[in-house]
Scaffold this active site. Sequence first.
Site, PDB file in Angstrom:
ATOM      1  N   SER A  38       0.694  -1.128  -0.096  1.00  0.00           N
ATOM      2  CA  SER A  38       0.026  -0.175   0.034  1.00  0.00           C
ATOM      3  C   SER A  38       0.900   1.222  -0.032  1.00  0.00           C
ATOM      4  O   SER A  38       2.025   1.148   0.265  1.00  0.00           O
ATOM      5  CB  SER A  38      -0.858  -0.014   1.283  1.00  0.00           C
ATOM      6  OG  SER A  38      -1.601  -1.151   1.186  1.00  0.00           O
ATOM      7  N   CYS A  39       0.101   2.379  -0.282  1.00  0.00           N
ATOM      8  CA  CYS A  39       0.870   3.552  -0.266  1.00  0.00           C
ATOM      9  C   CYS A  39       1.617   3.774   1.195  1.00  0.00           C
ATOM     10  O   CYS A  39       1.291   3.374   2.172  1.00  0.00           O
ATOM     11  CB  CYS A  39       0.019   4.984  -0.280  1.00  0.00           C
ATOM     12  SG  CYS A  39      -0.813   4.831  -2.075  1.00  0.00           S
ATOM     13  N   PRO A  40       2.884   4.461   1.139  1.00  0.00           N
ATOM     14  CA  PRO A  40       3.491   5.143  -0.201  1.00  0.00           C
ATOM     15  C   PRO A  40       4.504   4.363  -0.714  1.00  0.00           C
ATOM     16  O   PRO A  40       5.426   4.922  -1.546  1.00  0.00           O
ATOM     17  CB  PRO A  40       4.175   6.335   0.842  1.00  0.00           C
ATOM     18  CG  PRO A  40       4.604   5.738   2.035  1.00  0.00           C
ATOM     19  CD  PRO A  40       3.540   4.760   2.271  1.00  0.00           C
TER      20      PRO A  40
END
Lengths: 403, 75
Positions: B13-15
């Site tokens: 997932s981000c980042p």
Amino acid sequence: MKAILSNVFTRYWNPYVALILAGILSAIYFGITGTVWAVTGEFTRLGGHVLQFLGVDISDWAYFDLVHMQGSSFSRSDGWIVWGMFIGALMMVLFSNSFKIRIPKQKRRLVQGLVGGIIAGFGARLALGCNLAAFFTGVPQFSFHSWIFIIATGIGTYLGAQVTKTRWWKGKPSLTKGNKKPSVEKRRKIQPYIGGMIALVYTGLILFFFTTGKPLLGIAAIFGALFGILIERGQICFTSAFRDLWLTGRGLMAKAIIIAMAVSSVITLFVIIIYGMEPITQIAAPSTFIGGFLFGLGIVLASSCETGMMYRLMEGQVLYLTVFAGNIIGVTALAYAWDHLGIYNVLVASGKPINLISTMGPVGAILATLVMLGILYLLTVYRQKTYRFVGMGFKKGEKKHVS
Amino acid sequence: MSVDFTLDLRGESCPYPVIYTLEALEGMTAGELLQVITDCPSSFRNVPEEVLKHGYQFAKDPVKNGQEYLFYVVA
């Protein structure tokens, strides 16, 4: 027509459009109900219900009294904002055929999500609101505590961004030489049909609320779903608005949020004046700053705030189960510490609610707000123009993957 | 078109998709081709944006593959 439908349901929307719509809707929701779009207050009550279920007597916990622990989550309008957001986001995920169980390959992410979630939940409730009530819907209520919260969140997210760049936190990706085959695409698409069924059942539920004399729940259920649709389609992420500025100088989300808050502030001011409503003002105190700082740190560590967590969970991102659990643990811990550990006396009691409308009048309030947002916008543009990511790189030839 | 390196970001997932992509590109020799496989919806937008902003070029258009995207970037 088919092209329009396809754009609406399979493509992500421009974040400016989604956020401005959310800003307008939250002003309308305030006009109808007198409450704002918020989620962590309800998370606190959910934490209270868990404690009650475990047999803990919470009747003398001051914080649960403060957030009005009455009824169940399904009999409260704040509850239906939360469930509506989950359902609205899930519907859009299914319509666009984008649900997939996504499991982090690096197990450290799950721990990071839990830890970050706890810090973010604790901080949000210490400040009496997360990125919604103390930020996106707090600024348009002209509650000064949201100004403090924004600055503190900026500092907290900066620290969080530095942590995510370190090797021990970041981990190593699966980087391999040569080509690698992607997953095989499923031919049959059943997700949109499941989404359609959920939409039908949910519409029935909303009609049930209106026909059984619970219009407030029906309105909350409608607005909750609309907010869920907007945050999922716009991939609205308050965490990235701050974090990406620090990490890579990406300003898109921050600028969209600032513009949407400006629009929402103007509309909310008209709602307040025309309907003679009382803006919702929270205490501005040292707790606001410390809470905002912890919130900012926590959301970057967890990879999501309390709002972004909701649609990412619906996309099937397993990581956000631990973030959600962390959020609930964090808000409950704050509720305990509030009176039992003296947080209220030390950090909150010295503060007071400050509303810009009552201190400088409606014209002064909106001008001050627009100037503040304008300054934030210029700072964002400056950062976006001048800052670029500098990573640590990977040494060539090194064995680079962990899977 | 032969792929020199593949970055498999499925599940991230981000980042991290953006950080990993930019760092992988930094470590490659100019002209080499990186394939990125990602399934985090936010990365469908922020990875291409950041790749272009940081001065890299796409070798071809992104490929949507079910719930994943494939990006081909020249270092």
